[in-house]
Scaffold this active site. Structure first.
Site, mmCIF file in Angstrom:
data_model
loop_
_atom_site.group_PDB
_atom_site.id
_atom_site.type_symbol
_atom_site.label_atom_id
_atom_site.label_comp_id
_atom_site.label_asym_id
_atom_site.label_seq_id
_atom_site.Cartn_x
_atom_site.Cartn_y
_atom_site.Cartn_z
ATOM 1 N N HIS A 179 24.009 -4.494 13.612
ATOM 2 C CA HIS A 179 23.000 -4.780 12.852
ATOM 3 C C HIS A 179 21.826 -3.790 13.094
ATOM 4 C CE1 HIS A 179 19.267 -7.075 13.132
ATOM 5 N NE2 HIS A 179 19.646 -7.769 12.177
ATOM 6 N N CYS A 202 -6.171 2.914 -7.964
ATOM 7 C CA CYS A 202 -6.435 3.584 -6.789
ATOM 8 C C CYS A 202 -6.396 2.712 -5.548
ATOM 9 C CB CYS A 202 -7.610 4.441 -6.813
ATOM 10 S SG CYS A 202 -9.206 3.338 -6.878
HETATM 11 C C1 PEP Z 1 -9.620 -1.171 -4.050
HETATM 12 O O1 PEP Z 1 -10.509 -2.126 -3.931
HETATM 13 O O2 PEP Z 1 -8.805 -1.104 -4.276
HETATM 14 C C2 PEP Z 1 -10.027 0.335 -3.618
HETATM 15 C C3 PEP Z 1 -9.306 1.310 -3.738
HETATM 16 O O3 PEP Z 1 -11.228 0.352 -2.864
HETATM 17 P P1 PEP Z 1 -11.469 -0.077 -1.403
HETATM 18 O O4 PEP Z 1 -10.120 -0.279 -0.723
HETATM 19 O O5 PEP Z 1 -12.081 1.317 -0.781
HETATM 20 O O6 PEP Z 1 -12.277 -1.350 -1.337
#
Ligand code: PEP
Ligand code: MG
Length: 886
Positions: A432, A834
């Site tokens: 495992h 992002c």
């Molecule tokens: C988000 O909100 O996805 C972002 C990248 O900004 P933060 O995480 O800095 O709020």
């Protein structure tokens, strides 16, 4: 009485439409085939395929997954399942010339679960009884128990059944079979199975199949045995027959770790004919499946039976090596090869190695553990999964812990998740611990028999030394060594990296979307470029203000209650920001650098209200020493001596009270800061453009993308966009040089998605901030969601953490709408992501599908994102479905 008869056609129709629940295999052919994994599970499909290929497989039948789903829906299966099962059983009895439960030599069958994706088994109450009996009889091996002891075990088993079912163990073998089948269906719903599915992102509704198969015995004496193996080394990918077996044993004995198995090459010496047959068969299997196989076999009185074959789990290093070698051998194409590495496993290439110069013989506790999952790690010993969770802590405070156990079971999963590495004293390469850590990409040394682990006493003994909770050790999952203390580690092997590069070169041409990195400082930007980032997708400027030399000015800026004082503080921050940005432009050499204006809730920079209250209350009783500490602490706010505290602390508290918000995450943050205090936006814009001009004057090309956070309305965008553009013109005029730049926005509120067509009139690019978008779409606080999430996942209310993998139905739909509406206004609008999702393979696939231009993720995820994006592109181009290895 008239009997009603159906017309012939209807009869045929009803027969045709009845679900086929049971698939027989035996006598050289099978009802099913290898493609039917959804219905027959991996094991069942494999058995059918092996049977059809003419391999020696004990006959039996598979009850398909629909019966399991039926069981989940109705709490039982339909009569039709029972009927088809009895029919298949009769066929099996006829084929074997034996009857279930009757005669001198009755038919005995094994009943095993088998889902589409293989899941680790669980230790049952029966195992505990068996282990207790062995302990009582002071025996080590299962086979050491004599007939009398085994009879006693059976009596104990009966008691277990009675305790759990409140009835005696049934003596009718048909009833036993039905109960065993239903127990398998129920096991699909137990907590451990649910946890495993959650971690591995497996759909709860798949259900498991049940395989009923005539028993073959590996424990009939010294010409019998059983084993498991791989057609190639699953840790390194080397083309070598790899595995282990035990004579006079059943399958359980090999995987449970009770007896330490023998390397499979030994079989060549003991039973050369069987060994050659096994090599021949597994070689054929590999060619047939075009992939490395993980197989199980049993030898009964010198005759070989194949019990199972499936595509073997492997480390990332092995995945790439064998994919490349299989292309060279002509077994698979390059297009097939690029799907053979799970993007999450790229990390394996970057795990550390032991620095041999720091390996002194006296520190080596053992060299003979199994190299179960690569990478060397250093950590503090913990002996239980719960301790691992407590001691590892969370997030930034994470302490490295190594979970040390005799062997791990599925109950340990939560501890294995947080540990940096796992060390077990028992168990083989398929135990495992070994299987699970390989999947997690975590370092593991398994079966280190020279180490004695006493979990109860929380002690580990090796080479006459005793190690306790919290002691430091180093384990090397690439070689199987365990060392005392914190040994030096070295970065990854360039030879493997060269293989990865070759592999990536095959995959990359299929990638349609760009990959950028979230980086705030030049060092991270450089790292990101090494991994192939094509720009910075997010620079969180507030991170630059946490540095020691900046935070006092930042605080002064926040605490200022008028514009004049605020501007004084901002003026001090300007040169610092400018040099930060210059560093980023230099590091990125003309690649896009997306700089987000100040976003965070301001309270993050200020002392906590409650702490201030306590400090004020305790001031009158404070000793000189305590006052000195407070002066140091509040130095940034102007406290120079103890006398200042009385005045400064209440003033500070009053301002903190003024700034206090009940829900700062939804409060005075994002563009709302720049709108209420335009001078902040002005300062940041000035720093960006002055840096860009300075960089260009040095000969460094720049491509700045100024990003306004947390936009909900187009007027917010135009307000902030106007400031940025005005300042840009001012700087260009002052400096006599113009640079190219864009002004865009983050889309991280549902409203922004819905009015994206309006926002796109003012924004030159969109970057989806899916962290905040997930927070605001679900109404979950991203900081507190972990109080709710475990229950939601356990209850199946959510299938996965929406902050880790994008929620395609809700958040994803908003993203889709945002892109569609934004591009209606501006067809060429550049769109990226992002949020954390930018580094998650399945979210990257989604971003590809909705037509984003790029994803942006942390520097260490860049390669993962590149591969995930390439696989998504290749899936489209080659029209392969679910190409990614699971
Ligand atoms: C988000 O909100 O996805 C972002 C990248 O900004 P933060 O995480 O800095 O709020
Ligand atoms: Mg955000």
């Amino acid at each position: 009485m008239a009997t009603i008869t159906l017309p012939e056609a209807d009869l045929q129709e009803s027969k045709k439409s009845a679900t086929k629940y049971v698939y027989f295999f035996g006598g050289g052919k099978a009802d099913g085939n290898g493609k039917m994994k959804d219905d027959l599970g991996g094991k069942g499909a494999g058995l059918a395929e092996m049977m059809n290929a003419g391999l020696p497989v004990p006959p039996g039948f598979t009850i398909q997954t629909e019966a399991c789903r039926e069981y989940m829906r109705r709490g039982g299966v339909s009569k039709e399942v029972d009927r088809q099962m009895e029919e298949a059983l009769a066929k099996l009895e006829a084929l074997q010339g034996q009857k279930l439960g009757t005669g001198e030599n009755p038919l005995l069958v094994s009943v095993r679960s088998g889902a589409k994706f293989s899941m680790p088994g669980t230790k049952s109450a029966f195992d505990e009884v068996f282990d207790a009996k062995k302990k009582q009889k002071k025996t080590k091996l299962d086979t050491d128990l004599d007939a009398k002891a085994l009879k006693e075990v059976i009596e104990e088993y009966k008691k277990v059944v009675k305790k759990h079912t409140k009835r005696d163990f049934p003596q009718d073998p048909h009833e036993q079979l039905v109960m065993a089948r239903d127990a398998v269906f129920r096991s699909w719903q137990n907590d451990r199975a649910k946890t495993y599915r959650r971690i591995n992102n497996i759909d709860d509704m798949l259900g498991t199949a049940v395989n009923v198969q005539a028993m073959v015995y590996g424990n009939l004496g010294e010409t019998s045995g059983t084993g498991v193996g791989f057609t190639r080394n699953p840790a390194t990918g080397a083309k070598e027959f790899y595995g282990e077996y035990l004579m006079n044993a059943q399958g359980e004995d090999v995987v449970s770790g009770v007896r330490t198995p023998v390397p499979i090459l030994e079989l060549q010496r003991i039973m050369p004919d069987v060994y050659n047959q096994l090599r021949d068969i597994t070689g054929r299997l590999e060619k047939h499946y075009h992939d490395m196989q993980d197989f199980e076999f049993t030898i009964q009185d010198g005759k070989l039976y194949m019990l199972q074959t499936r595509n073997g789990k492997r480390t990332g290093l092995a995945a790439v090596r064998l994919a490349i070698e299989m292309v060279e051998e002509g077994l698979i194409s390059k297009e097939d090869a690029i799907f053979r590495l799970d993007p999450n496993q790229v990390v394996d290439f970057f795990v550390s190695r032991l620095d041999e110069k720091d390996v002194r013989p006296a520190d080596v506790l053992t060299t003979t553990g199994l190299a179960a999952s690569p990478g060397a790690v250093v950590g503090q010993i913990v002996f239980t999964a719960d301790d691992a969770v407590t001691k590892a802590g969370h997030g930034a405070e994470k302490n490295p812990v190594i979970l040390v156990r005799a062997e791990t079971t599925p109950e340990d999963i939560h501890g294995m998740e947080v540990a940096v590495g796992i060390l077990t004293s028992q168990g083989g390469i398929t135990s495992h611990a070994a299987v699970v850590t390989r999947g997690m990409g975590k370092s593991c040394v398994a079966g280190a028999g020279e180490i004695a682990v006493d979990e109860r006493a929380r002690e580990m003994r090796a080479r006459g030394q005793v190690f306790k909770d919290g002691d430091w050790i180093t384990i090397d999952g690439s070689t199987g060594r365990v060392l005392r203390g914190r040994r030096k580690l070295l970065p990854p092997d360039p030879e493997n990296l060269a293989k990865l590069e070759k592999f990536m070169n095959w995959a990359e041409p299929f990638r349609k979307i760009g990959v950028r990195a979230n980086a705030d400082i030049p060092r991270d930007a450089k790292k990101a470029r090494e991994f192939g980032a094509e720009g910075i997708g997010l620079c969180r400027t507030e991170h630059m203000f946490f540095a020691q030399d900046r935070i006092p000015h930042m605080r002064a800026m926040i605490l200022a209650d008028n514009e004049k004082d605020r501007r004084v503080a901002l003026k001090k921050l300007l040169p610092m920001q400018r040099s930060d940005f210059l560093g980023l432009f230099r590091a990125m050499e003309g690649l896009p650098v997306t700089i987000r204006l100040l976003d965070p809730p301001l309270h993050e920079f200020l002392p906590k209200r409650e702490k201030l209250m306590v400090d004020i209350a305790s001031l009158s009783r404070a000793t000189a020493k305590q006052k000195k500490t407070l002066v140091d602490e509040y130095g940034d706010y102007g406290a120079k001596g103890a006398g200042d505290l009385k005045k400064i602390l209440p003033q500070l508290l009053a301002r903190v009270e003024e700034l206090h918000e009940f829900n700062p995450m939804l409060g005075h943050r994002g563009c709302r800061l720049g709108i209420t205090y335009p001078e902040i936006t002005e300062m940041q814009a000035r720093a960006i453009f002055e840096a860009a001009v300075a960089a260009e004057k040095e000969g460094v090309k720049t491509h700045a993308e100024v990003m306004i956070p947390l936009i909900a309305t187009v007027k917010e965008m135009s307000n902030q966009g106007a400031i940025v553009r005005r300042v840009a013109e001012e700087v260009f005029k002052e400096k006599g040089r113009h640079v190219h730049y864009l002004v865009g926005t983050m889309i991280e509120l549902p409203r922004a998605c819905l009015v994206a067509d309006e926002i796109a009139k003012e924004a030159e690019f969109f970057s989806f901030g899916t962290n905040d978008l997930t927070q605001t779409t679900f109404g979950f606080s991203r900081d507190d969601v972990n109080k709710i999430l475990p229950t939601y996942l356990a209850e199946g209310i959510l299938k996965q953490d929406p902050f880790a993998a994008i929620d395609r139905d809700g958040v994803g739909e908003l993203v889709r709408i945002g892109i569609e509406r934004g591009r209606k206004t501006s067809p060429k609008l550049k769109v990226g992501i992002c949020g954390e999702h930018g580094g998650d393979p399945s979210s990257v696939e989604f971003c590809h599908q909705v037509g984003m231009d790029y994803v942006s993720c942390s520097p260490y995820r860049v390669l993962t994102a590149r591969l995930a994006a390439a696989q998504a592109g290749a899936s489209d181009a080659l029209k392969v479905e679910g190409g990614r290895t699971k």
